[in-house]
Design a protein around this motif. Structure first.
Motif, short mmCIF file in Angstrom:
data_model
loop_
_atom_site.label_atom_id
_atom_site.label_comp_id
_atom_site.label_asym_id
_atom_site.label_seq_id
_atom_site.Cartn_x
_atom_site.Cartn_y
_atom_site.Cartn_z
N SER A 317 0.84 -1.19 0.00
CA SER A 317 0.00 0.00 0.00
C SER A 317 0.88 1.25 0.00
CB SER A 317 -0.90 0.00 1.24
OG SER A 317 -1.40 1.28 1.49
N GLU A 320 0.94 3.17 3.30
CA GLU A 320 1.62 2.43 4.36
C GLU A 320 3.14 2.46 4.18
OE1 GLU A 320 1.80 -2.08 6.30
OE2 GLU A 320 0.36 -1.60 4.71
N PRO A 338 -1.92 5.51 -4.50
CA PRO A 338 -2.57 4.34 -3.90
C PRO A 338 -1.75 3.06 -4.00
CG PRO A 338 -4.19 5.65 -5.03
CD PRO A 338 -2.86 6.28 -5.33
N GLY A 339 -1.03 2.86 -5.12
CA GLY A 339 -0.32 1.60 -5.31
C GLY A 339 1.19 1.68 -5.33
N GLN A 379 -2.28 -8.17 3.69
CA GLN A 379 -1.63 -7.12 2.90
C GLN A 379 -2.15 -7.12 1.46
OE1 GLN A 379 2.43 -8.20 3.55
NE2 GLN A 379 2.71 -6.74 5.23
N ASP A 382 -5.55 -5.66 1.51
CA ASP A 382 -5.46 -4.21 1.72
C ASP A 382 -5.06 -3.51 0.43
OD1 ASP A 382 -5.34 -1.82 3.50
OD2 ASP A 382 -3.23 -1.85 2.94
N LYS A 383 -4.09 -4.11 -0.28
CA LYS A 383 -3.63 -3.52 -1.54
C LYS A 383 -4.77 -3.48 -2.55
CE LYS A 383 -0.38 -4.19 -5.33
NZ LYS A 383 0.63 -5.08 -5.92
N GLU A 385 -7.97 -3.33 -1.91
CA GLU A 385 -8.94 -2.33 -1.54
C GLU A 385 -8.45 -0.93 -1.88
OE1 GLU A 385 -9.47 -3.12 2.57
OE2 GLU A 385 -10.93 -4.72 2.25
N LYS A 386 -7.16 -0.67 -1.64
CA LYS A 386 -6.62 0.66 -1.93
C LYS A 386 -6.63 0.94 -3.42
CE LYS A 386 -5.66 1.73 2.30
NZ LYS A 386 -6.15 0.53 2.93
N LYS A 387 -6.57 -0.13 -4.23
CA LYS A 387 -6.58 0.04 -5.68
C LYS A 387 -7.84 0.77 -6.15
CE LYS A 387 -4.57 -1.17 -9.65
NZ LYS A 387 -3.20 -0.80 -10.01
N GLU A 464 -7.11 8.67 3.16
CA GLU A 464 -5.73 8.19 3.21
C GLU A 464 -4.72 9.32 3.35
OE1 GLU A 464 -4.30 5.41 3.52
OE2 GLU A 464 -6.03 4.08 3.39
#
Length: 480
Positions: A317, A320, A338-339, A379, A382-383, A385-387, A464
């Motif tokens: 993320s 993160e 985001p990515g 993880q 989470d990645k 979702e952040k996408k 975020e």
């Protein structure tokens, strides 16, 4: 005062003048009495005028043009934003048509609005762009190369396409002022057929913030028009501190380019080799500096060359990773998305700095590898979702769905408007820009219909910690 025009370098002239007994009954108001202001003067006798250079500033600009291989180079102390405004304005008649990328910098849009230009968005392949029946030909084509993440476009092909259409090619090369300084780096657009090239010295070379260059490469855009619009957009009181930073950078390149860039290239190659061995985090572009696939970094297709000085890390993320390297390792990245996270390097980076970055990323990669399988799955989730927070303007045209354009941007900004809640804005016509900063690329352009998903995506970005401009207390401006 005595004529100091015989001095060779502007920075030397300013330093020498600061040690004389000349007393300043002129601007600026600090009267050179504050620390760090000793060389901060105005257009006094013997120091030329940026808006009408005839002496030392003209000589320095001519030296810069010779270094980069251009017909003429104009200094900007208002950054690349000012130079892009001038270039777009000079190359396009009022109300005419311009071709540009949807992911262009906000200053390109500002130029289009100020000149009332009609915009057509283009993709990454010039061979796919054609004139439709009844469509007005563009007077200018504007591309960004390299991208914020370092992706280099096919400038030569775009130059050929632009000239075939009878248009000029303007290249926003703000992040590529160091190109062509060493074989390890890509060639500058200056050498690839572009007509006007804009570079930010301060982004990748040893110069102060706001220093930039406007290169008139071919003369297809008359020099007098470029100067005229630079006069319009640039301050009438240009900073001599910034101008001396430009000339100091120029002299650094003249005197130290070969040796300093050889060291820089060697350090980068070593760093990229080391980071390419990571198992869980990923260095975009790898050791070779070419993107392996479109999925590696949105908007950067397979085989696209990358500026090796841009260290883009994916596999975690973005927010993160950004927080971790700051809080644990005291490393300040350039930006988070985001990515991914972007770390910018330059010829002025130290061996210690490179080592600290390498140690931090390798340490995190090992820790991810040592985590439990359950943690790895969290993880990955989470990645994923952040996408969903990715929004128009992040990446290139192929990675986004272009919004529906209902009005010319200039008309949308001039018409009656109102502020409404962000969550109620889907389907309405935007009356102002909404941008994620950095890189200051619009998520929404005035005149566009706001997509259904965009309000939710913006909320995720705000949650975020991303900086979003054009939103006031979760309210945005739309056409009434």
């Amino acid at each position: 005062m005595q004529n100091t025009g015989s001095k060779e370098k502007l920075e030397d002239m300013l330093e020498a003048y600061s040690r004389t007994d000349w007393y300043p009954f002129h601007m600026p108001g600090h009267k050179r009495q504050l620390p760090g202001c000793e060389t901060d003067i105005t257009e006094i006798d013997g120091f030329d005028n940026l808006h009408h250079p005839e002496d030392i500033l003209k000589k320095e600009a001519d030296r810069c043009a010779e270094l980069y291989g251009t017909r003429e180079t104009i200094f900007s102390v208002n950054g690349s934003s000012c130079a892009l405004l001038a270039a777009v304005s000079a190359a396009s008649g009022r109300g005419k048509r311009i071709w540009m990328e949807r992911s262009a910098h906000i200053s390109v849009y500002h130029g289009a609005v100020l000149r009332g230009l009609s915009i057509r968005y283009i993709g990454s392949d010039p061979d796919k762009e054609e004139i439709f029946d009844g469509e007005e030909k563009p007077e200018a084509v504007v591309i960004t190369s390299p991208t914020y993440e370092g992706g280099v476009k096919p400038v030569s092909a775009w130059a050929e396409k632009a000239h075939e259409l009878g248009a000029v090619l303007i290249v926003d090369e703000a992040h590529g002022a160091h190109f062509s300084m060493h074989p390890y780096f890509p060639e500058s657009a200056v050498r690839m057929g572009a007509d006007v090239v804009i570079q930010s010295l301060h982004k990748t070379l040893p110069a102060m913030t706001q220093t930039a260059l406007l290169h008139n490469v071919t003369g297809r855009v008359p020099g007098e028009r470029l100067h005229r619009f630079m006069d319009f957009y640039e301050t009438s009181s240009p900073s001599y501190v910034l101008m001396s930073s430009i000339t100091g950078c120029l002299h650094f390149l003249e005197e130290n380019r070969e040796s300093s860039f050889a060291v820089y290239a060697e350090r980068l190659a070593k760093l990229r080799r080391s980071l390419s061995g990571m198992k869980y985090l990923h260095l975009a572009g790898g050791e070779t500096g070419r993107f392996a696939s479109h999925e590696e970094l949105p908007g950067h297709p397979e085989g696209m060359r990358q500026d090796p000085g841009k260290i883009v890390i994916t596999g975690m993320s973005g927010p993160e990773l950004y927080r971790t390297v700051r809080e644990r390792f005291h490393l300040q990245p350039e930006m988070k998305a985001p990515g991914y996270v972007l770390f910018m390097t330059s010829v002025c980076d130290t061996e210690e700095g490179f080592k600290r970055l390498e140690t931090a990323l390798l340490t995190l990669d090992r820790e991810i590898g040592n985590a439990s399988e359950e943690k790895k799955q969290e993880q990955k989730k989470d990645k994923k979702e952040k996408k969903t927070a990715e929004a128009p303007g992040i990446g290139e045209n192929e990675s986004i769905s272009l919004p529906v354009v209902r009005m010319n941007p200039a008309d949308a900004m001039e018409t009656d408007s109102e502020q409404i809640a962000l969550e109620q804005s889907a389907g309405r016509i935007a009356a102002d820009f909404i941008c994620m900063y950095p890189p200051d690329v619009p998520l929404v352009v005035p005149g566009e219909e706001i997509p259904e998903r965009l309000p939710g995506q913006i909320c995720l970005l705000l949650d975020e910690g991303y900086e979003i401009t054009g939103i006031d207390e979760n309210r945005i401006r739309v056409v009434r």
